[in-house]
Design a protein around this motif. Structure first.
Motif, mmCIF file in Angstrom:
data_model
loop_
_atom_site.group_PDB
_atom_site.id
_atom_site.type_symbol
_atom_site.label_atom_id
_atom_site.label_comp_id
_atom_site.label_asym_id
_atom_site.label_seq_id
_atom_site.Cartn_x
_atom_site.Cartn_y
_atom_site.Cartn_z
ATOM 1 N N UNK A 121 -17.891 -1.249 -9.624
ATOM 2 C CA UNK A 121 -17.176 -0.458 -8.625
ATOM 3 C C UNK A 121 -16.990 -1.305 -7.368
ATOM 4 N N UNK A 122 -15.824 -1.184 -6.757
ATOM 5 C CA UNK A 122 -15.530 -1.972 -5.572
ATOM 6 C C UNK A 122 -14.686 -1.122 -4.631
ATOM 7 N N UNK A 123 -14.339 -1.694 -3.471
ATOM 8 C CA UNK A 123 -13.545 -0.976 -2.489
ATOM 9 C C UNK A 123 -12.268 -1.752 -2.165
ATOM 10 N N UNK A 124 -11.217 -1.012 -1.898
ATOM 11 C CA UNK A 124 -9.963 -1.595 -1.437
ATOM 12 C C UNK A 124 -9.817 -1.239 0.042
ATOM 13 N N UNK B 94 -0.880 5.006 6.302
ATOM 14 C CA UNK B 94 -1.959 4.202 5.727
ATOM 15 C C UNK B 94 -1.398 2.886 5.204
ATOM 16 N N UNK B 95 -2.110 1.790 5.496
ATOM 17 C CA UNK B 95 -1.771 0.482 4.921
ATOM 18 C C UNK B 95 -2.945 0.051 4.062
ATOM 19 N N UNK B 96 -2.700 -0.089 2.771
ATOM 20 C CA UNK B 96 -3.737 -0.566 1.857
ATOM 21 C C UNK B 96 -3.613 -2.082 1.776
ATOM 22 N N UNK B 97 -4.701 -2.779 2.064
ATOM 23 C CA UNK B 97 -4.681 -4.245 2.114
ATOM 24 C C UNK B 97 -5.021 -4.886 0.774
ATOM 25 N N UNK B 98 -5.387 -4.082 -0.214
ATOM 26 C CA UNK B 98 -5.672 -4.617 -1.541
ATOM 27 C C UNK B 98 -7.102 -5.100 -1.682
ATOM 28 N N UNK B 99 -7.679 -4.824 -2.833
ATOM 29 C CA UNK B 99 -9.058 -5.228 -3.101
ATOM 30 C C UNK B 99 -9.235 -6.729 -2.894
ATOM 31 N N UNK B 100 -10.330 -7.104 -2.272
ATOM 32 C CA UNK B 100 -10.610 -8.515 -2.035
ATOM 33 C C UNK B 100 -11.622 -8.697 -0.928
ATOM 34 N N UNK C 125 -10.117 0.201 8.539
ATOM 35 C CA UNK C 125 -10.807 1.326 9.166
ATOM 36 C C UNK C 125 -11.196 2.372 8.121
ATOM 37 N N UNK C 126 -10.973 2.035 6.860
ATOM 38 C CA UNK C 126 -11.326 2.897 5.742
ATOM 39 C C UNK C 126 -11.204 2.114 4.460
ATOM 40 N N UNK C 127 -11.446 2.764 3.330
ATOM 41 C CA UNK C 127 -11.335 2.083 2.043
ATOM 42 C C UNK C 127 -11.234 3.112 0.929
ATOM 43 N N UNK C 128 -10.807 2.657 -0.244
ATOM 44 C CA UNK C 128 -10.733 3.509 -1.432
ATOM 45 C C UNK C 128 -11.483 2.815 -2.557
ATOM 46 N N UNK C 129 -12.135 3.603 -3.387
ATOM 47 C CA UNK C 129 -12.891 3.020 -4.496
ATOM 48 C C UNK C 129 -11.971 2.697 -5.662
ATOM 49 N N UNK C 130 -12.165 1.508 -6.236
ATOM 50 C CA UNK C 130 -11.495 1.103 -7.472
ATOM 51 C C UNK C 130 -12.575 0.600 -8.426
#
Length: 358
Positions: free
Chosen positions: A129-132, A286-292, A302-307
């Motif tokens: 499990x990781x965060x984006x 919202x701007x998602x910067x991509x997992x990395x 300022x936040x994140x989503x689980x992938x």
């Protein structure tokens, strides 16, 4: 009773696409532009291995499972390594069995590395499990900047200073959110290709289908879905450029590069700060910067989503051979042979990367 209908993308009708869009709009899990029908349609237009499983329960369509069928029926997400979010689109509460789904699709496996889904059916098959990282901008730029300061980050403030210095020393800054700029696009490709070469990764832009896909995606200009090319110039020079995917209020940064001659000014960060400043006016929340793990991503987030990463497999000759190869690889990596194997491994890395995009 559950029923699976396997179809080509061109076989999906207007009713299918209407249900698909309803799933996207009603379920926050699928807010990413990678879940939009347009992304699947664009990939299917440049590849012949795209299929969609239509999930039907009690005579009603409750979901879709888009995938690519590889050799020996080894499956992967739509767009493969180019997909930063993927998974079956299903209504919450729909009955789903991951292995039964693969059996009905006649797949030996389905590997994922940026997985999200409204169903818990794939939970047993997740290995990592990781965060984006994401920039939350629903409250506008001032609210975002304030939250970053409260979190102890000075990135936004420092980058504003660097931006002013860049403007003084290289020329006035010009920011265009969705530019029709062939020069900037070609520079993006060149700078990213140079980066791939330095890091030993496969050059995404060296494959005909990926270039066709990007060209096709750039044709979308609507508010529902688009692929904006965002350009920051300093004087007459391109300082930074980003090709993104957009689904309504969500912007996903896809390919970002900056002018190496201006690296001391951190022009890539300046581009994202400008994006944040313009976000509310552009309708972006919202701007998602991509997992990395890149430092700049988490300094802006300022936040994140689980992938999640993992693999669903069905017992077959193909999966048995693959499992044996992986066990041998892991054994060598953890054995005294690892030093002797290091050089061949480095030589094989570009080949593995190259195969991943086929």
């Amino acid at each position: 009773m559950n029923t699976i209908h396997r179809k080509r993308v061109t076989e999906l009708n207007a009713a299918d696409w209407s249900v698909w869009l309803d799933l996207v709009e009603r379920t926050g899990v699928y807010e990413s532009p990678y879940f939009r029908p347009e992304f699947t349609q664009a990939v299917a237009a440049v590849r012949s291995d795209v299929e969609v499983a239509v999930l039907v329960q009690d005579a009603q369509t409750v979901g879709f499972f888009p995938y690519q069928r590889g050799k020996l029926n080894l499956g992967k997400p739509i767009g493969g390594k180019l997909s930063d979010y993927h998974g079956p689109l299903v209504r919450q509460g729909a009955r789903l069995d991951a292995q039964a789904l693969l059996t009905d699709c006649k797949l030996a496996s389905w590997d994922f590395d940026h997985f999200v889904c409204a169903s818990p059916a794939f939970e047993p098959f997740i290995s990592v499990r990781d965060r984006s990282p994401q920039m939350e901008l629903a409250e506008g730029f001032e609210g975002y900047a304030r939250r970053r300061r409260e979190a102890g980050s000075e990135t936004v403030h420092r980058q504003a200073q660097k931006g002013r210095k860049l403007a003084r020393e290289a020329g006035p800054l010009q920011f265009v959110f969705d530019a029709d700029d062939d020069e900037a696009y070609e520079l993006l490709r060149k700078w990213k290709s140079d980066q791939f070469a330095r890091t030993g990764l496969a050059d995404i832009f060296s494959f005909p289908w990926t270039l066709e896909l990007l060209t096709k995606l750039r044709e979308y200009r609507g508010q529902e879905f688009s692929a904006p090319l965002t350009v920051l110039r300093a004087g007459n020079n391109v300082a930074a450029v980003c090709l993104s995917l957009r689904s309504r209020g969500v912007l996903h940064s896809w390919f970002t590069a900056f002018n190496p001659e201006l690296h001391s000014y951190s022009p890539g960060l300046s581009l994202f700060v400008h994006l944040a400043e313009e976000a509310q006016q552009l309708g972006i929340r919202k701007i998602d910067l991509g997992r990395g793990d890149e430092r700049y991503k988490w300094s802006l987030a300022s936040g994140s989503a689980e992938v999640a990463e993992g693999s669903v497999t069905i017992s077959s000759l193909a999966t048995m051979l693959r499992a044996s190869w992986r066990q041998t690889r892991d054994w060598i990596a953890n054995s005294p042979l690892s030093r002797q194997a290091a050089l061949p491994g480095k030589l094989l890395k570009p080949i593995r990367e190259w195969l991943a995009y086929h």
